[in-house]
Design an enzyme around this catalytic site. Structure first.
Site, PDB file in Angstrom:
ATOM      1  N   GLY A 229       0.768  -1.129  -0.055  1.00  0.00           N
ATOM      2  CA  GLY A 229       0.040   0.017  -0.046  1.00  0.00           C
ATOM      3  C   GLY A 229       0.915   1.284   0.207  1.00  0.00           C
ATOM      4  O   GLY A 229       1.207   1.878   1.069  1.00  0.00           O
ATOM      5  N   TYR A 230       1.195   1.492  -1.094  1.00  0.00           N
ATOM      6  CA  TYR A 230       2.269   2.609  -1.300  1.00  0.00           C
ATOM      7  C   TYR A 230       1.462   3.836  -2.144  1.00  0.00           C
ATOM      8  O   TYR A 230       1.311   4.853  -1.411  1.00  0.00           O
ATOM      9  CB  TYR A 230       3.397   2.457  -2.097  1.00  0.00           C
ATOM     10  CG  TYR A 230       4.514   1.849  -1.049  1.00  0.00           C
ATOM     11  CD1 TYR A 230       4.357   1.025  -0.055  1.00  0.00           C
ATOM     12  CD2 TYR A 230       5.775   2.384  -1.329  1.00  0.00           C
ATOM     13  CE1 TYR A 230       5.445   0.590   0.877  1.00  0.00           C
ATOM     14  CE2 TYR A 230       6.849   1.738  -0.683  1.00  0.00           C
ATOM     15  CZ  TYR A 230       6.687   0.821   0.540  1.00  0.00           C
ATOM     16  OH  TYR A 230       7.558   0.399   1.234  1.00  0.00           O
ATOM     17  N   SER A 231       1.471   3.708  -3.482  1.00  0.00           N
ATOM     18  CA  SER A 231       0.997   4.950  -4.273  1.00  0.00           C
ATOM     19  C   SER A 231      -0.419   5.110  -3.976  1.00  0.00           C
ATOM     20  O   SER A 231      -1.254   4.308  -3.580  1.00  0.00           O
ATOM     21  CB  SER A 231       1.002   4.440  -5.852  1.00  0.00           C
ATOM     22  OG  SER A 231       2.239   3.883  -6.332  1.00  0.00           O
TER      23      SER A 231
ATOM     24  N   GLU B 210      12.837  -4.038  -3.667  1.00  0.00           N
ATOM     25  CA  GLU B 210      11.824  -4.240  -4.901  1.00  0.00           C
ATOM     26  C   GLU B 210      12.668  -4.014  -6.087  1.00  0.00           C
ATOM     27  O   GLU B 210      12.410  -4.591  -7.179  1.00  0.00           O
ATOM     28  CB  GLU B 210      10.657  -3.098  -4.519  1.00  0.00           C
ATOM     29  CG  GLU B 210       9.810  -3.298  -6.201  1.00  0.00           C
ATOM     30  CD  GLU B 210       8.475  -2.177  -5.923  1.00  0.00           C
ATOM     31  OE1 GLU B 210       8.363  -1.378  -5.247  1.00  0.00           O
ATOM     32  OE2 GLU B 210       7.565  -2.549  -6.785  1.00  0.00           O
TER      33      GLU B 210
ATOM     34  N   SER C 175       9.337   5.270 -11.449  1.00  0.00           N
ATOM     35  CA  SER C 175       9.647   5.162 -12.805  1.00  0.00           C
ATOM     36  C   SER C 175      11.190   5.204 -12.997  1.00  0.00           C
ATOM     37  O   SER C 175      12.086   5.756 -12.338  1.00  0.00           O
ATOM     38  CB  SER C 175       8.807   6.461 -13.395  1.00  0.00           C
ATOM     39  OG  SER C 175       9.303   7.560 -12.870  1.00  0.00           O
TER      40      SER C 175
END
Lengths: 354, 406
Positions: free
Chosen positions: B138-140, B254, B387
């Protein structure tokens, strides 16, 4: 960095220290302006001989240390950082042609002298402006005839390892050998060497020529690695100092991303160059592929970094006073030497069956 | 640096261990599964486990070899790196997959081992090591993508618990997950220092997920909504305000796994090589070269890029021996891995022409249809996990020491 043993770490550190203390870019400038006929500094070469670097790929029985190609590459890389001038690469690779060859006389006569730096050797393979193993040079009754183009370190060489149609030969300077300097943009020694029935000793067949050309390409890629790494870090330092719009340039994201991209390519380049040198030392059957990968990658990456160096230095990058131009000019020569990126891409594809 | 164990262990011991591993795999790996892949797919979601798959997962879970280097006391294998490599090699040799995977293994586990309390490690690590508990990230948030630290999901201090309200997005596998490790805001007055790292049960009251349909037609991600969700205080990892530090450490793990540091990128790039596809679809000239010279050049560049990347991963692994874990250099790897995955897919669809753009149904082979989907799905790899632009920021700042714009 590849997994290095203690000897290799020592060798690398020693070469780095020597290059920084004894052969910084100012030494190259001095030599360029003095322009000796041999194309190198005899004092520096004497020191290199004493440190045993010319014998790194020569067996111990002939006075070398037999550390191998990764070790030689480490030394050449450190010297390349500072554009250090010496016939080390040409002598070492020519020596390994003799080592891999079948002539015991050549080994006895030349290897001890090459290992100590007493004699200088070079490869005379290409006959045109771009690299090709298709040659016209012929040998009849032990006499070699042909003209070799852009022989690196040809001006000061005592002995030449020469490619003929039927293989590789050793020719000493002297009878039937004419050396004509070719002054090039990198201010280093390059020469046209004409052989008119020069006495020649056979070292091996065309397959040996190909193996030696691969070693030359791998060592050239090691020099390119040192240059690219140094050019990149000099550019980075410059961006951290130069102020415009009230900011140091390194705070601009457009420039940060260009530098990040270059570092990325440098990491890949290092892996391919070290990979090729390790493949040679391990005697792997795909040395040819590993070398083409390394030389193509080195060519593309050094091209990127050296061109960006001039661009990011801006106006002063165009001046002779700054070093960017020196890296640019040497880069362009090494990109062509032993096959440019396009040559090695085509070869890599062929070797992989497409 | 090698560990003391690696330095002192005689050669023979490694051989003995290899024999032991080989024997154990022979005894426990069901022959029916040879050559098959893990039942847990990140993109398609988990499928029903067959009895054999279940047996294999449980066997590996009991042994702890799914997470070979994690401490034994929490259900890991307790092996050193050299031994872990032997396990990996022997699994590959037997055609066996590692049934223990997912975000718990790749990201959350290593992070909790570093920052979690003793109780938290005992509570959460064994379930990951046995492949029994699925975690999601649960990040973005809709308003916090590349600028992750601007996240707004708020955890209000209610004494013995937090009351969580907000929305997360791009929750990979959220619809199938048991638990969520989340970055939440515990202090609205500070940006980075107001973030905390909280563990939330996905079946708690007030948690809702809604799958997001992607351009590839797949729905591997969810939107996740938290409405007055009660989360016990003991689910806070580290202390309040430490979330950004812990959370970015997790992102390094990650990136490491996304870049192929743990082998996932090489799996993604497995399959028929581009040159072979080109020869099949476009034909060759008299000398056996791919007939289209322009295409051939771009294929060689791609193949060389891939080879250089493989050498770089190998070099990074050698250099990382004994280091604490992934470094900022993983940003470089993540970007190259993304570039290679995308170049490969672009080349493949170009080679196949219209045949490479089929969506479904007749007229297309299985391989052609999967090219379309993986080409589209592949656009995510330079966006997720930070990104490419964010990775370049990290490289510039943390490796190159280039400062922020003032």
């Amino acid at each position: 960095m590849a997994a290095l043993n203690d000897e290799q770490v020592m060798l690398r550190d020693m070469a780095r220290e020597w290059a920084d203390n004894e052969s910084p870019v100012t030494a190259f400038r001095k030599l360029r302006d003095a322009a000796p006929a041999t194309g190198f500094d005899t004092e520096a070469w004497g020191a290199i001989g004493q440190m045993g670097w010319a014998g790194v790929v020569i067996p111990e029985e002939f006075g070398g240390s037999a550390f191998g190609y990764l070790s030689l590459g480490l030394v050449v890389e450190q010297l390349g950082r500072n554009l250090a001038v010496s016939p080390l690469s040409s002598t070492a690779v020519a020596a390994s042609a003799i080592v891999m060859g079948t002539s015991d006389t050549a080994k006895q006569d030349w290897l001890p002298k090459l290992a100590s730096g007493e004699a200088i050797a070079t490869l005379a393979i290409d006959e045109g402006a771009t690299h090709s193993l298709d040659v016209e040079t012929t040998v009849e009754g032990g006499k070699l005839t042909g003209t070799k183009a852009f022989v690196a370190e040809g001006d000061g060489a005592d002995v030449f390892v020469v490619a003929a149609k039927d293989g590789l030969y050793l020719v000493a300077k002297g009878e039937g050998v004419t050396v004509s300097p070719r002054k090039m943009a990198d201010s280093r020694s390059h020469a046209e060497v004409r052989f008119d029935g020069a006495p020649a000793e056979k070292l091996g067949g065309p397959e040996l020529t190909a193996q030696v050309a691969d070693r030359a390409a791998a060592i050239t890629a090691a020099e390119m690695l040192g240059m690219a790494d140094s050019a990149f870090h000099q550019t980075l330092d410059y961006l951290k100092q130069r102020v415009q719009f009230g900011q140091v340039l390194s705070t601009f994201q457009a420039l940060q991303h260009r530098m990040a991209k270059m570092l990325t390519e440098l990491e890949l380049m290092r892996s391919t160059v070290e990979g090729a040198l390790e493949a040679i030392d391990a005697g792997r059957s795909d040395v040819d592929q590993a070398v083409s990968l390394a030389k193509a990658t080195a060519g593309e990456t050094l091209r990127l970094v050296s061109r960006e160096m001039v661009q990011l230095y801006g106006g002063v990058g165009m001046t002779d006073e700054y070093d960017a131009g020196l890296y640019l000019k040497r880069s362009a020569v090494l990109e062509v030497m032993w096959g440019n990126a396009a040559y090695h891409r085509d070869r890599f594809a062929r070797l992989n069956g497409y | 640096m090698a560990t003391a164990a690696e330095q002192t262990r005689p050669e023979g011991a490694a051989d003995d261990f290899r024999q032991e591993v080989r024997g154990w795999i022979e005894a426990n790996f069901p022959a029916s599964l040879r050559g098959s892949d893990n039942a847990m797919s990140a993109v398609e979601g988990p499928t029903e486990e067959t009895p054999d798959q279940r047996q294999w997962r449980e066997a590996m879970g009991d042994k702890g070899w799914g997470v070979p280097t994690w401490p034994k006391e929490y259900g890991g294998g307790g092996l050193d790196r050299a031994q872990a490599r032997i396990v990996q090699e022997e699994l590959a040799r037997a055609g066996a997959y590692n049934p223990i995977g997912g975000m718990g293994v790749m990201m959350f586990g290593p992070t909790l081992l570093e920052y979690g309390s003793e109780e938290q490690k005992q509570q959460h690590i064994p379930g990951i090591a046995r492949g029994e508990v699925r975690w999601c990230q649960g990040y973005s948030e809709p308003g916090a993508g590349s600028d992750l630290a601007s996240l707004q999901t708020f955890a209000e201090d209610k004494g013995d618990h937090y009351l969580v309200n907000g929305q997360k997005t791009w929750t990979s596998g959220g619809q199938w997950a048991d638990k969520c490790f989340a970055l939440v805001r515990t202090d609205k007055s500070q940006k980075h220092a107001g973030i905390s790292f909280l563990l939330i049960d996905m079946d708690a009251e007030g948690v809702e997920t809604k799958p997001i349909r992607l351009i590839s037609g797949q729905s591997p991600f969810c939107e996740t909504f938290f409405t007055n969700v009660r989360v016990p205080k003991e689910n806070l990892v580290g202390h309040e305000g430490q979330g950004w530090t812990i959370g970015t450490r997790l992102l390094q793990h990650e990136r490491n796994s996304l870049s192929g540091g743990s082998g996932s990128a090489s799996r993604m790039n497995a399959g028929n090589a581009v040159p072979n596809i080109a020869k099949k679809y476009r034909g060759t000239d008299a000398e056996g070269r791919i007939a289209d010279a322009d295409l051939r050049t771009r294929i060689v560049k791609h193949e060389m890029d891939q080879r250089a990347f493989a050498l770089t991963l190998r070099r990074a692994a050698l250099e990382a021996k004994g280091n604490a874990g992934p470094s900022a250099a993983t940003s470089i790897m993540k970007n190259v891995g993304a570039r290679i995955t995308q170049d490969r897919a672009e080349l493949n669809i170009e080679i196949m022409g219209m045949q490479g753009l089929g969506w479904e149904g007749e007229g297309f082979s299985e391989e052609e249809l999967s090219q379309t989907r993986s080409w589209l799905w592949g656009k995510a790899v330079s966006i997720y996990g930070g990104s490419s632009e964010i990775q370049n920021n990290i490289v510039a700042k943390r490796i190159l020491g280039m400062l922020d714009h003032q």
